[in-house]
Structure formats: C-alpha cells, structure tokens
Design a protein around this motif. Structure first.
Motif, PDB file in Angstrom:
ATOM      1  N   TYR A 118       0.841  -1.206   0.000  1.00 50.47           N
ATOM      2  CA  TYR A 118       0.000   0.000   0.000  1.00 50.47           C
ATOM      3  C   TYR A 118       0.875   1.256   0.000  1.00 50.47           C
ATOM      4  CZ  TYR A 118      -3.519   3.351   1.756  1.00 50.47           C
ATOM      5  OH  TYR A 118      -4.349   4.434   1.930  1.00 50.47           O
ATOM      6  N   GLN A 119       1.876   1.282   0.866  1.00 48.42           N
ATOM      7  CA  GLN A 119       2.766   2.440   0.927  1.00 48.42           C
ATOM      8  C   GLN A 119       3.575   2.596  -0.359  1.00 48.42           C
ATOM      9  OE1 GLN A 119       5.020   1.627   4.469  1.00 48.42           O
ATOM     10  NE2 GLN A 119       3.363   2.239   5.860  1.00 48.42           N
ATOM     11  N   SER A 120       3.998   1.473  -0.922  1.00 44.22           N
ATOM     12  CA  SER A 120       4.729   1.510  -2.186  1.00 44.22           C
ATOM     13  C   SER A 120       3.849   2.073  -3.299  1.00 44.22           C
ATOM     14  CB  SER A 120       5.213   0.111  -2.549  1.00 44.22           C
ATOM     15  OG  SER A 120       5.830   0.091  -3.823  1.00 44.22           O
ATOM     16  N   LEU A 121       2.593   1.629  -3.309  1.00 45.87           N
ATOM     17  CA  LEU A 121       1.654   2.101  -4.326  1.00 45.87           C
ATOM     18  C   LEU A 121       1.359   3.593  -4.155  1.00 45.87           C
ATOM     19  CD1 LEU A 121       0.239   0.579  -6.625  1.00 45.87           C
ATOM     20  CD2 LEU A 121      -1.789   0.420  -5.176  1.00 45.87           C
ATOM     21  N   GLU A 122       1.287   4.043  -2.909  1.00 46.58           N
ATOM     22  CA  GLU A 122       1.076   5.466  -2.642  1.00 46.58           C
ATOM     23  C   GLU A 122       2.251   6.282  -3.184  1.00 46.58           C
ATOM     24  OE1 GLU A 122       0.434   8.564   1.128  1.00 46.58           O
ATOM     25  OE2 GLU A 122       0.661   6.398   1.472  1.00 46.58           O
ATOM     26  N   GLY A 123       3.460   5.777  -2.991  1.00 49.17           N
ATOM     27  CA  GLY A 123       4.632   6.474  -3.520  1.00 49.17           C
ATOM     28  C   GLY A 123       4.625   6.540  -5.033  1.00 49.17           C
ATOM     29  N   LEU A 124       4.226   5.442  -5.672  1.00 51.13           N
ATOM     30  CA  LEU A 124       4.150   5.438  -7.134  1.00 51.13           C
ATOM     31  C   LEU A 124       3.101   6.426  -7.626  1.00 51.13           C
ATOM     32  CD1 LEU A 124       4.348   1.583  -7.796  1.00 51.13           C
ATOM     33  CD2 LEU A 124       6.139   3.266  -8.252  1.00 51.13           C
ATOM     34  N   ALA A 125       1.963   6.486  -6.938  1.00 50.97           N
ATOM     35  CA  ALA A 125       0.879   7.370  -7.354  1.00 50.97           C
ATOM     36  C   ALA A 125       1.254   8.839  -7.208  1.00 50.97           C
ATOM     37  CB  ALA A 125      -0.378   7.073  -6.536  1.00 50.97           C
ATOM     38  N   ASN A 126       2.148   9.164  -6.282  1.00 52.22           N
ATOM     39  CA  ASN A 126       2.559  10.555  -6.047  1.00 52.22           C
ATOM     40  C   ASN A 126       3.967  10.833  -6.585  1.00 52.22           C
ATOM     41  OD1 ASN A 126       0.184  11.430  -4.811  1.00 52.22           O
ATOM     42  ND2 ASN A 126       0.846  10.765  -2.791  1.00 52.22           N
ATOM     43  N   THR A 127       4.361  10.133  -7.628  1.00 50.23           N
ATOM     44  CA  THR A 127       5.678  10.322  -8.225  1.00 50.23           C
ATOM     45  C   THR A 127       5.749  11.649  -8.978  1.00 50.23           C
ATOM     46  OG1 THR A 127       6.015   7.944  -8.473  1.00 50.23           O
ATOM     47  CG2 THR A 127       7.345   9.365  -9.871  1.00 50.23           C
ATOM     48  N   ARG A 128       6.911  12.288  -8.934  1.00 53.06           N
ATOM     49  CA  ARG A 128       7.160  13.516  -9.699  1.00 53.06           C
ATOM     50  C   ARG A 128       7.956  13.190 -10.962  1.00 53.06           C
ATOM     51  NH1 ARG A 128       7.086  18.412  -6.305  1.00 53.06           N
ATOM     52  NH2 ARG A 128       6.679  17.865  -4.123  1.00 53.06           N
ATOM     53  N   TYR A 134       4.005  16.596 -10.409  1.00 59.52           N
ATOM     54  CA  TYR A 134       3.414  15.293 -10.104  1.00 59.52           C
ATOM     55  C   TYR A 134       2.887  14.664 -11.387  1.00 59.52           C
ATOM     56  CZ  TYR A 134       3.854  16.259  -5.133  1.00 59.52           C
ATOM     57  OH  TYR A 134       4.361  16.536  -3.885  1.00 59.52           O
ATOM     58  N   LEU A 135       3.323  13.457 -11.643  1.00 64.51           N
ATOM     59  CA  LEU A 135       3.061  12.803 -12.923  1.00 64.51           C
ATOM     60  C   LEU A 135       1.582  12.488 -13.125  1.00 64.51           C
ATOM     61  CD1 LEU A 135       4.892  11.828 -15.276  1.00 64.51           C
ATOM     62  CD2 LEU A 135       4.747   9.547 -14.296  1.00 64.51           C
ATOM     63  N   PHE A 136       0.880  12.135 -12.045  1.00 63.15           N
ATOM     64  CA  PHE A 136      -0.510  11.685 -12.176  1.00 63.15           C
ATOM     65  C   PHE A 136      -1.516  12.714 -11.667  1.00 63.15           C
ATOM     66  CE2 PHE A 136       1.828   7.567 -11.751  1.00 63.15           C
ATOM     67  CZ  PHE A 136       1.534   7.073 -13.007  1.00 63.15           C
ATOM     68  N   ALA A 137      -1.127  13.987 -11.599  1.00 67.73           N
ATOM     69  CA  ALA A 137      -2.012  15.000 -11.027  1.00 67.73           C
ATOM     70  C   ALA A 137      -2.808  15.767 -12.064  1.00 67.73           C
ATOM     71  CB  ALA A 137      -1.191  15.986 -10.185  1.00 67.73           C
ATOM     72  N   ALA A 140      -3.373  19.911 -12.163  1.00 70.36           N
ATOM     73  CA  ALA A 140      -2.943  20.339 -10.824  1.00 70.36           C
ATOM     74  C   ALA A 140      -1.629  19.659 -10.460  1.00 70.36           C
ATOM     75  CB  ALA A 140      -4.028  20.004  -9.801  1.00 70.36           C
ATOM     76  N   ASP A 141      -0.613  19.854 -11.309  1.00 73.65           N
ATOM     77  CA  ASP A 141       0.622  19.081 -11.158  1.00 73.65           C
ATOM     78  C   ASP A 141       1.586  19.637 -10.117  1.00 73.65           C
ATOM     79  OD1 ASP A 141       1.436  21.326 -12.522  1.00 73.65           O
ATOM     80  OD2 ASP A 141       1.729  20.298 -14.434  1.00 73.65           O
ATOM     81  N   ASP A 142       1.163  20.664  -9.385  1.00 70.52           N
ATOM     82  CA  ASP A 142       2.014  21.192  -8.313  1.00 70.52           C
ATOM     83  C   ASP A 142       1.559  20.690  -6.941  1.00 70.52           C
ATOM     84  OD1 ASP A 142      -0.359  22.561  -8.386  1.00 70.52           O
ATOM     85  OD2 ASP A 142       0.504  24.521  -7.946  1.00 70.52           O
ATOM     86  N   THR A 143       0.529  19.832  -6.924  1.00 69.97           N
ATOM     87  CA  THR A 143      -0.001  19.294  -5.674  1.00 69.97           C
ATOM     88  C   THR A 143      -0.058  17.775  -5.760  1.00 69.97           C
ATOM     89  OG1 THR A 143      -1.377  21.268  -5.391  1.00 69.97           O
ATOM     90  CG2 THR A 143      -1.950  19.330  -4.078  1.00 69.97           C
ATOM     91  N   ALA A 144       0.308  17.098  -4.675  1.00 72.27           N
ATOM     92  CA  ALA A 144       0.262  15.635  -4.651  1.00 72.27           C
ATOM     93  C   ALA A 144      -1.154  15.168  -4.997  1.00 72.27           C
ATOM     94  CB  ALA A 144       0.670  15.106  -3.290  1.00 72.27           C
ATOM     95  N   PRO A 145      -1.297  14.299  -5.998  1.00 65.96           N
ATOM     96  CA  PRO A 145      -2.638  13.904  -6.455  1.00 65.96           C
ATOM     97  C   PRO A 145      -3.414  13.048  -5.464  1.00 65.96           C
ATOM     98  CG  PRO A 145      -0.952  12.634  -7.596  1.00 65.96           C
ATOM     99  CD  PRO A 145      -0.236  13.690  -6.817  1.00 65.96           C
ATOM    100  N   PHE A 146      -2.721  12.315  -4.595  1.00 64.96           N
ATOM    101  CA  PHE A 146      -3.404  11.460  -3.621  1.00 64.96           C
ATOM    102  C   PHE A 146      -3.070  11.933  -2.210  1.00 64.96           C
ATOM    103  CE2 PHE A 146      -3.586   8.782  -7.336  1.00 64.96           C
ATOM    104  CZ  PHE A 146      -4.805   8.151  -7.214  1.00 64.96           C
ATOM    105  N   ALA A 147      -4.108  12.146  -1.435  1.00 61.95           N
ATOM    106  CA  ALA A 147      -3.934  12.607  -0.051  1.00 61.95           C
ATOM    107  C   ALA A 147      -4.961  11.919   0.831  1.00 61.95           C
ATOM    108  CB  ALA A 147      -4.087  14.125   0.032  1.00 61.95           C
ATOM    109  N   LYS A 148      -4.655  11.796   2.108  1.00 61.58           N
ATOM    110  CA  LYS A 148      -5.547  11.116   3.051  1.00 61.58           C
ATOM    111  C   LYS A 148      -6.568  12.091   3.616  1.00 61.58           C
ATOM    112  CE  LYS A 148      -2.427   7.372   4.322  1.00 61.58           C
ATOM    113  NZ  LYS A 148      -1.741   6.636   5.402  1.00 61.58           N
ATOM    114  N   ASP A 149      -7.797  11.593   3.739  1.00 57.53           N
ATOM    115  CA  ASP A 149      -8.863  12.408   4.309  1.00 57.53           C
ATOM    116  C   ASP A 149      -8.864  12.264   5.826  1.00 57.53           C
ATOM    117  OD1 ASP A 149      -9.986   9.931   4.859  1.00 57.53           O
ATOM    118  OD2 ASP A 149     -11.412  10.012   3.200  1.00 57.53           O
TER     119      ASP A 149
END
Length: 398
Positions: A118-128, A134-137, A140-149
């Motif tokens: 899960y943590q590895s996948l989170e890192g991949l999802a927020n890769t620059r 941010y590659l997957f944002a 809005a590529d200046d903000t991490a696309p995945f964040a915890k609520d």
C-alpha cells in the motif's frame, strides 16, 4: 564634343568601383558557398528560402516537444510496470489469505505485507517527473494527487483533465493519465463483481457469480440488494423492488447473472452486484478494507463472513485494476509508437527542407569560378584603361 579631364577621371573611377564591387560580391558568394547572400541577389528565391526556414524552425519545435512527451510517457510506462507487479503480488497474498488453513496470526502477517505494498503504491501514485511536477495530477501538477482524508483513506484530489502537448502541426497528444484513471477506475467492460457492505452484521457470504445470459434485455445493470425481517421471516429486495423470502443457501437470478448466497444476514445488511465500473473502484480503499479485516481476528461467523466477502471482492477489484493498468500501458505504447512515426516523418521533412534551401540559395561553384575569373579580368581591364587614359592630356605637349 569635348570631354573634360574631370569627367574622364570620374568615369574611370566609377568603372573601377563597379568592377571592384562585382568582384567583391562573387568573392563573398564563393567564401560563403551561397548564391543568394542578400534578398537583392534573388528576391523570389530568398522569399521561398525564408518560408522553408520558418517551416523547419516549427518542425524543430515539434521535435523538441516530442522529446518531452516521450520522456513523460516512458516514465509513466515504467511506473505502471511497477504498479502491475504490486497488483500481482497483492492478488497472490489475497489468495493465500482466503485459505481456511491460515490462522489469525498468519493473516495478520499477510496484512503487514499488504501495508508495505500500500505504501509503495502510494509512492508510485505521487511520483514527480523530471521537472518536479506530479506525474498523475493532471493540470494540478504542483499538488500531490493522492492525499488522506480525515478518516485516513487515500483519495484522488488532482485534476481529471490531463495536460496535452502539440507534437505535430495536426496532432495534440495527452502527456499521460490522471491518477483517477489509473488507481480509481476500471475499464467499462470490466467483468461482474460484488461489494458487501462494510457494516454487515450477519453471516451472509457471497459465493460464485456466473454470467448465464449476456444477451438478456436487462443485462449489465447494477443491483443493490438489501435484507429485512417481516413477521419473523428474513426477506430481501433487489433495487427496492418487491420483498421476497430468503433461505440459505440460495442462487439469486439477476437478469442473466446468477449469484450464490449462503449464511444468514441480519436486517439492514446489504450488498451490490454489477459490472466492475459500477462498483467502488478506488484501489487504495480496497486495500484499506481488506487490510482492516485481515488485521482483526475473526471471532464469530459474522466476522468470518465479512472477511471472506472482503477478500473475494478485493481479488475481483485487483483483477479489474490490473486489466485497467494493462489497458493504460497499451495506450502509452501506442502513443510512443506514434511519436516514433512522427519523428521519422519529421526527419524526412528536415531532409526535404534542407534540399529545398540548397536548391534555392546554394552556389554553383563551376559557374561561380568562371564568373570570378571574369571579374578579375574586368577589374584589371578597368585599372589598365584608367592608367592609359590618365596620360591623355594636352598639357603634356605644351
């Protein structure tokens, strides 16, 4: 007619200057290798050459743009390869966790490894990318696309619109995919699956789900199934329709789809059945749910049913998620192939532009050498003529 000495001198000097200018002009052309040095040499050819150079400059800009797009697409393809490996490993762990031979401690160990994935996948999802974006944002590529609520669940907060780049005069290409497309979506044709509610209190377990008649007139719908008690009789409703008696085990027929149900649900329990795209598709939420049930010891039939349902549902989600990632990788491959084709076309265009410019402005050295010799002779003749004429004066005979 009398010719004054001053007039004779002026004419001779003007003739030498013309010859000197013509000689310098051909010398410059030979030195530069260009037939057209200034627009005055050949206005039509120079105008065409300027148009060709502008076309080539634009071609070079598109080539530079394709380099940037290719770098981003190649980086995404590499990341999705890692995502594929992560999904495959998670599916393997879930298959192990579904075995009745595992103890609660064994399942907790599986949950621990899933947390690492899960943590590895989170890192991949927020890769620059190489530019720090941010590659997957999306936009809005200046903000991490995945964040915890507030509940600790990882959700996509980036833009669903993807940046595009002009890679050719007639082609705009998406630079990549949004994180929502990769980690929180499945292909519309994803196979049927189910999702049991997290707060179910009974021992309802979902078994085999089979497609019996894909040509059924209502095939493809989503079905929300709820359970209730009426005069002591357990009943179920499909999409808030008419209540029907429930008895375990039973096979529920849903317009071309059959679902096996066992166990005893309680009033208020529910589940959903439908295509993968109609069910929750956030792979992070799927992992969070299954990690939670694996971490918690199953002390009764209800807990065991909940665990079994979550594991089966998660395996289906990982299958759909993997198909989705493979589809996106195929899209990336197609775009990379298209960029290669555009590079070939661009290379051919560059050669054609160079040839056209050469035909318009380059010097013919054979003709230039002949003209060079002619200008030398002309300049020498003008100088000798002036040397002879400067002595033609009556004052020499007085």
């Amino acid at each position: 007619m009398r010719i004054s000495t001053m007039s004779m001198y002026n004419q001779s000097v003007a003739s030498m200057n013309r010859q000197q200018s013509d000689f310098a002009d051909i010398s410059q052309k030979i030195a530069s290798g260009k037939r057209v040095v200034s627009i005055a040499d050949d206005p039509q050819a120079m105008t065409k050459a300027i148009d060709v150079r502008q076309s080539q400059a634009l071609n070079e800009q598109f080539s530079a743009a394709r380099v940037g797009v290719r770098n981003n697409l190649s980086q995404e393809e590499s990341l999705l390869n890692s995502v594929t490996d992560t999904y495959s490993r998670a599916k393997t762990l879930l298959v192990q966790a579904a075995s009745d031979s595992l103890s609660d401690l064994d399942r907790a160990s599986v949950a621990s490894e899933l947390k690492g994935l899960y943590q590895s996948l989170e890192g991949l999802a927020n890769t620059r990318d190489a530019n720090g974006q941010y590659l997957f944002a999306g936009y809005a590529d200046d903000t991490a696309p995945f964040a915890k609520d507030a509940n600790g669940s990882l959700n996509y907060i980036g833009s669903t619109d993807v940046r595009e780049q002009q890679v050719d005069s007639e082609r705009r290409m998406a630079v990549g995919h949004s994180g929502d497309e990769i980690f929180a979506a499945v292909h519309p044709s994803a196979s049927y699956g189910f999702q049991a509610a997290q707060d179910n209190q009974g021992s309802l377990k979902v078994g085999n789900l089979a497609i019996i008649d894909p040509n059924h007139v209502n095939f493809g719908q989503k079905y929300d199934i709820s359970f209730e008690t009426n005069a002591g009789q357990l009943q179920y409703r499909v999409n808030n329709g008419q209540a029907q008696d429930y008895a375990s085990p039973m096979t529920l027929a849903l317009d071309g789809v059959e679902v096996e149900l066992t166990g005893t649900p309680t009033a208020g329990d529910s589940l959903s059945v439908g295509r993968g795209a109609d069910l929750p598709t956030n792979i992070f939420k799927t992992m969070e749910n299954v990690i939670a049930v694996l971490d918690k010891p199953a002390a009764d039939d209800a807990s065991k049913a909940q665990r079994a349902n979550q594991i089966r549902s998660a395996m289906q989600q990982f299958d759909n998620g993997l198909d989705n990632v493979l589809t996106k990788r195929a899209e990336l491959g197609a775009r990379l192939n298209e960029l290669d084709s555009l590079d070939v076309i661009s290379g051919n265009q560059t050669l054609a532009n160079a040839q056209t410019t050469s035909d318009l402005t380059d010097l013919n050295y054979v003709e230039a050498s002949a003209e060079y010799s002619l200008r030398i002779v002309g300049l020498q003749a003008a100088q000798q003529t002036f040397a002879s004429m400067k002595d033609m004066s009556l004052f020499k005979f007085l």
